[in-house]
Design an enzyme around this catalytic site. Structure first.
Site, PDB file in Angstrom:
ATOM      1  N   ASN A  99       5.536  -0.589   7.362  1.00 57.90           N
ATOM      2  CA  ASN A  99       5.644   0.096   5.743  1.00 57.90           C
ATOM      3  C   ASN A  99       4.520  -0.445   4.997  1.00 57.90           C
ATOM      4  O   ASN A  99       4.215  -1.613   5.290  1.00 57.90           O
ATOM      5  CB  ASN A  99       6.818  -0.235   5.403  1.00 57.90           C
ATOM      6  CG  ASN A  99       7.936   0.382   5.994  1.00 57.90           C
ATOM      7  OD1 ASN A  99       7.651   1.474   7.093  1.00 57.90           O
ATOM      8  ND2 ASN A  99       9.335   0.009   6.196  1.00 57.90           N
ATOM      9  N   HIS A 116      -0.085  -1.825   9.015  1.00 57.36           N
ATOM     10  CA  HIS A 116      -0.616  -0.599   8.255  1.00 57.36           C
ATOM     11  C   HIS A 116      -0.966  -0.731   6.842  1.00 57.36           C
ATOM     12  O   HIS A 116      -1.217   0.306   5.967  1.00 57.36           O
ATOM     13  CB  HIS A 116       0.121   0.749   8.375  1.00 57.36           C
ATOM     14  CG  HIS A 116       0.415   1.069   9.577  1.00 57.36           C
ATOM     15  ND1 HIS A 116       1.595   1.932  10.285  1.00 57.36           N
ATOM     16  CD2 HIS A 116      -0.077   0.916  10.788  1.00 57.36           C
ATOM     17  CE1 HIS A 116       1.623   2.137  11.415  1.00 57.36           C
ATOM     18  NE2 HIS A 116       0.373   1.541  11.824  1.00 57.36           N
ATOM     19  N   SER A 186       9.951   6.185  14.164  1.00 59.24           N
ATOM     20  CA  SER A 186      10.099   7.478  14.853  1.00 59.24           C
ATOM     21  C   SER A 186       9.441   6.827  16.230  1.00 59.24           C
ATOM     22  O   SER A 186       9.273   7.743  17.181  1.00 59.24           O
ATOM     23  CB  SER A 186       9.450   8.665  14.252  1.00 59.24           C
ATOM     24  OG  SER A 186       8.221   8.297  13.808  1.00 59.24           O
ATOM     25  N   PRO A 211      19.386   6.642  13.457  1.00 61.37           N
ATOM     26  CA  PRO A 211      20.563   7.483  13.471  1.00 61.37           C
ATOM     27  C   PRO A 211      20.175   8.742  14.312  1.00 61.37           C
ATOM     28  O   PRO A 211      21.105   9.293  14.974  1.00 61.37           O
ATOM     29  CB  PRO A 211      20.476   8.093  11.921  1.00 61.37           C
ATOM     30  CG  PRO A 211      20.185   7.070  11.227  1.00 61.37           C
ATOM     31  CD  PRO A 211      19.006   6.223  12.111  1.00 61.37           C
TER      32      PRO A 211
HETATM   33  C1  BJW Z   1      16.184   5.960   9.677  1.00 57.31           C
HETATM   34  C2  BJW Z   1      16.851   6.125   8.523  1.00 57.31           C
HETATM   35  C3  BJW Z   1      17.817   4.816   8.229  1.00 57.31           C
HETATM   36  C4  BJW Z   1      15.443   7.743   8.757  1.00 57.31           C
HETATM   37  N1  BJW Z   1      17.908   3.885   9.161  1.00 57.31           N
HETATM   38  N2  BJW Z   1      16.391   4.702  10.538  1.00 57.31           N
HETATM   39  C5  BJW Z   1      -2.239   5.907  21.991  1.00 57.31           C
HETATM   40  C6  BJW Z   1      -1.892   7.306  22.346  1.00 57.31           C
HETATM   41  C7  BJW Z   1      -1.909   8.336  21.633  1.00 57.31           C
HETATM   42  C8  BJW Z   1      -2.470   8.507  20.155  1.00 57.31           C
HETATM   43  C9  BJW Z   1      -2.949   6.970  19.978  1.00 57.31           C
HETATM   44  C10 BJW Z   1      -2.748   5.867  20.944  1.00 57.31           C
HETATM   45  N3  BJW Z   1      -3.439   4.836  20.303  1.00 57.31           N
HETATM   46  C11 BJW Z   1      -3.806   5.361  18.949  1.00 57.31           C
HETATM   47  C12 BJW Z   1      -3.753   6.434  18.893  1.00 57.31           C
HETATM   48  C13 BJW Z   1      -4.278   7.253  17.623  1.00 57.31           C
HETATM   49  C14 BJW Z   1      -3.158   6.991  16.544  1.00 57.31           C
HETATM   50  C15 BJW Z   1      -1.501   7.710  16.982  1.00 57.31           C
HETATM   51  O1  BJW Z   1      -0.755   6.904  17.218  1.00 57.31           O
HETATM   52  N4  BJW Z   1      -1.339   8.772  17.094  1.00 57.31           N
HETATM   53  C16 BJW Z   1      -0.214   9.335  17.574  1.00 57.31           C
HETATM   54  C17 BJW Z   1       0.538   9.754  16.100  1.00 57.31           C
HETATM   55  C18 BJW Z   1      -0.412  10.557  18.521  1.00 57.31           C
HETATM   56  N5  BJW Z   1      -3.123   5.750  15.893  1.00 57.31           N
HETATM   57  C19 BJW Z   1      -4.042   5.358  15.253  1.00 57.31           C
HETATM   58  O2  BJW Z   1      -5.003   6.064  14.701  1.00 57.31           O
HETATM   59  C20 BJW Z   1      -3.759   3.978  14.803  1.00 57.31           C
HETATM   60  N6  BJW Z   1      -5.161   3.442  14.865  1.00 57.31           N
HETATM   61  C21 BJW Z   1      -5.655   2.815  16.339  1.00 57.31           C
HETATM   62  O3  BJW Z   1      -5.001   2.944  16.965  1.00 57.31           O
HETATM   63  O4  BJW Z   1      -7.062   2.914  16.113  1.00 57.31           O
HETATM   64  C22 BJW Z   1      -7.683   2.391  17.363  1.00 57.31           C
HETATM   65  C23 BJW Z   1      -7.640   4.124  18.220  1.00 57.31           C
HETATM   66  C24 BJW Z   1      -8.088   4.944  17.525  1.00 57.31           C
HETATM   67  C25 BJW Z   1      -8.154   6.288  17.868  1.00 57.31           C
HETATM   68  C26 BJW Z   1      -7.817   6.461  19.083  1.00 57.31           C
HETATM   69  C27 BJW Z   1      -7.491   5.426  19.988  1.00 57.31           C
HETATM   70  C28 BJW Z   1      -7.263   4.072  19.238  1.00 57.31           C
HETATM   71  C29 BJW Z   1      -3.709   3.789  13.091  1.00 57.31           C
HETATM   72  C30 BJW Z   1      -2.365   4.484  12.855  1.00 57.31           C
HETATM   73  C31 BJW Z   1      -2.130   4.391  11.209  1.00 57.31           C
HETATM   74  C32 BJW Z   1      -0.859   5.179  10.835  1.00 57.31           C
HETATM   75  N7  BJW Z   1      -1.027   5.190   9.455  1.00 57.31           N
HETATM   76  C33 BJW Z   1       0.242   5.699   8.763  1.00 57.31           C
HETATM   77  C34 BJW Z   1      -0.415   5.833   7.392  1.00 57.31           C
HETATM   78  C35 BJW Z   1      -0.153   4.606   6.613  1.00 57.31           C
HETATM   79  C36 BJW Z   1      -0.499   4.773   5.165  1.00 57.31           C
HETATM   80  C37 BJW Z   1       0.493   5.375   4.287  1.00 57.31           C
HETATM   81  O5  BJW Z   1       1.672   4.826   4.157  1.00 57.31           O
HETATM   82  O6  BJW Z   1       0.034   6.624   4.001  1.00 57.31           O
HETATM   83  O7  BJW Z   1       1.301   4.650   8.952  1.00 57.31           O
HETATM   84  S1  BJW Z   1       0.623   7.119   9.195  1.00 57.31           S
HETATM   85  C38 BJW Z   1       2.545   6.812   9.016  1.00 57.31           C
HETATM   86  O8  BJW Z   1       3.256   6.870  10.358  1.00 57.31           O
HETATM   87  C39 BJW Z   1       2.451   5.659   8.406  1.00 57.31           C
HETATM   88  C40 BJW Z   1       3.561   4.848   9.242  1.00 57.31           C
HETATM   89  O9  BJW Z   1       3.442   3.318   9.271  1.00 57.31           O
HETATM   90  C41 BJW Z   1       3.596   5.448  10.620  1.00 57.31           C
HETATM   91  C42 BJW Z   1       4.618   5.188  11.434  1.00 57.31           C
HETATM   92  O10 BJW Z   1       5.853   6.134  10.912  1.00 57.31           O
HETATM   93  P1  BJW Z   1       7.288   5.606  10.929  1.00 57.31           P
HETATM   94  O11 BJW Z   1       7.352   4.319  10.031  1.00 57.31           O
HETATM   95  O12 BJW Z   1       7.965   5.539  12.136  1.00 57.31           O
HETATM   96  O13 BJW Z   1       7.966   6.657   9.906  1.00 57.31           O
HETATM   97  P2  BJW Z   1       8.541   8.168  10.485  1.00 57.31           P
HETATM   98  O14 BJW Z   1       8.730   8.902   9.286  1.00 57.31           O
HETATM   99  O15 BJW Z   1       7.815   8.649  11.499  1.00 57.31           O
HETATM  100  O16 BJW Z   1       9.892   7.931  11.204  1.00 57.31           O
HETATM  101  C43 BJW Z   1      11.187   7.232  10.313  1.00 57.31           C
HETATM  102  C44 BJW Z   1      12.350   7.025  11.459  1.00 57.31           C
HETATM  103  O17 BJW Z   1      13.410   6.776  10.543  1.00 57.31           O
HETATM  104  C45 BJW Z   1      12.741   8.337  11.966  1.00 57.31           C
HETATM  105  O18 BJW Z   1      13.026   8.215  13.313  1.00 57.31           O
HETATM  106  C46 BJW Z   1      14.319   8.508  11.270  1.00 57.31           C
HETATM  107  O19 BJW Z   1      15.016   8.953  12.145  1.00 57.31           O
HETATM  108  C47 BJW Z   1      14.480   7.257  11.004  1.00 57.31           C
HETATM  109  N8  BJW Z   1      15.550   7.027   9.840  1.00 57.31           N
HETATM  110  N9  BJW Z   1      16.737   7.218   7.966  1.00 57.31           N
HETATM  111  C48 BJW Z   1      17.230   3.755  10.187  1.00 57.31           C
HETATM  112  N10 BJW Z   1      18.664   5.070   7.069  1.00 57.31           N
END
Ligand code: BJW
Ligand code: ZN
Length: 246
Positions: A99, A116, A186, A211
């Site tokens: 976050n 992040h 997620s 959840p």
């Molecule tokens: C509740 C709830 C309640 C609701 N109680 N729960 C390996 C494999 C495949 C791809 C890659 C890989 N390695 C790297 C990649 C590429 C990419 C990636 O991961 N892509 C996939 C999506 C396919 N990763 C990157 O590019 C990263 N960089 C990197 O690896 O550099 C080297 C590299 C580059 C390229 C290729 C290979 C290597 C950087 C990732 C940066 C992510 N940035 C963001 C934006 C940040 C700025 C902003 O805030 O605007 O980060 S994207 C967004 O997603 C944000 C979050 O931190 C991140 C994760 O999301 P999160 O927190 O999980 O939220 P949600 O909405 O997805 O889920 C919420 C959950 O809560 C849900 O499950 C609900 O059910 C739950 N929930 N209410 C408990 N009350």
């Protein structure tokens, strides 16, 4: 909550908490991939890229200005406060968050590893190395650095590297944790999503609080399908830490 988990909560010297946007959902902040995750009809994922910023920095800046307003108005919830209480009580506890909203810090977490970045930091897109706390109103968007180049939000976008120190601290915490609690994510964004697996290979007991089912759910020792604001206070109390909700 199983007996095995209660046992681990009481005995573990090293606990890792890994959090995502769902932990701030009960503070009223939208998650990324939920139905309420839209901003002006756009998917936040389409704005969280260097390409989007290069193409239209003003729109991306407005999105982050809006995010900061939302975050500033929000209050930490019992999930954030329970984590802070556990960290204060048990020195071997690490908090690693995806976050950028600053709510863990405002809840009193003594140390937060931010994978992040932060909504409250700025960086220069030029080569001048400027990387600062956001203090005052930015005025006209997109904001400019003293060197003349565009400033950008201090967050990590897709395709960008995570801060070296943060990824090193997170990896070390995962490798040494006896218990890992993954809450409100997620588990689709890497490298954060690989940390529970890494911990498990090193012998940790892994618990997921969400959840909804995620790609991680089938691979944890225990899945608690409850909201973080309920589950985390319960886990922290089961660890023997006194925690008042208000
Ligand atoms: C509740 C709830 C309640 C609701 N109680 N729960 C390996 C494999 C495949 C791809 C890659 C890989 N390695 C790297 C990649 C590429 C990419 C990636 O991961 N892509 C996939 C999506 C396919 N990763 C990157 O590019 C990263 N960089 C990197 O690896 O550099 C080297 C590299 C580059 C390229 C290729 C290979 C290597 C950087 C990732 C940066 C992510 N940035 C963001 C934006 C940040 C700025 C902003 O805030 O605007 O980060 S994207 C967004 O997603 C944000 C979050 O931190 C991140 C994760 O999301 P999160 O927190 O999980 O939220 P949600 O909405 O997805 O889920 C919420 C959950 O809560 C849900 O499950 C609900 O059910 C739950 N929930 N209410 C408990 N009350
Ligand atoms: Zn500059």
């Amino acid at each position: 909550m199983s007996g095995a988990l209660v046992e681990r909560l009481r005995a573990a010297r090293r606990i890792l908490l890994l959090t995502g946007a769902g932990v701030s959902a009960e503070s009223g902040l939208a998650t990324f991939r939920g139905p309420d995750g839209m901003w002006e009809g756009r998917d936040p994922m389409s704005l969280a890229t260097p390409e989007a910023f290069a193409e239209d920095p003003e729109t991306v800046w407005r999105f982050y200005a809006w995010r900061r307003e939302q975050a500033a108005r929000a209050e930490p919830n019992p999930a954030h406060r329970a984590i802070a209480a556990l960290q204060q009580e048990r020195s071997g506890t690490s908090l690693v968050t995806q976050n950028v909203d600053g709510l863990h810090e405002r809840a009193g977490s003594p140390e937060t590893v931010r994978l992040h970045g932060s909504l409250w930091r700025l960086r220069c897109t030029g080569g001048c190395g400027e990387d600062e706390d956001l203090r005052q109103d930015l005025g006209t968007l997109p904001a400019r650095c003293a060197c003349g180049e565009l400033l950008r939000p201090g967050v990590v976008w897709f395709g960008e590297s995570l801060p070296q120190a943060a990824i090193a601290a997170a990896t070390a915490a995962a490798e040494s944790a006896e218990l890992v609690i993954v809450a409100g994510t997620s588990s689709v964004v890497y490298p954060a999503a690989a940390l529970p697996e890494l911990a498990r290979r090193h012998g940790a007991y892994v618990v997921e609080v969400n959840p909804e089912a995620t790609p991680l759910t089938g691979r944890v020792d225990e899945a608690l399908p409850n909201p973080a604001g309920t589950a985390l206070p319960a886990l922290v109390r089961a660890a023997g830490v006194r925690f008042e909700e208000s």
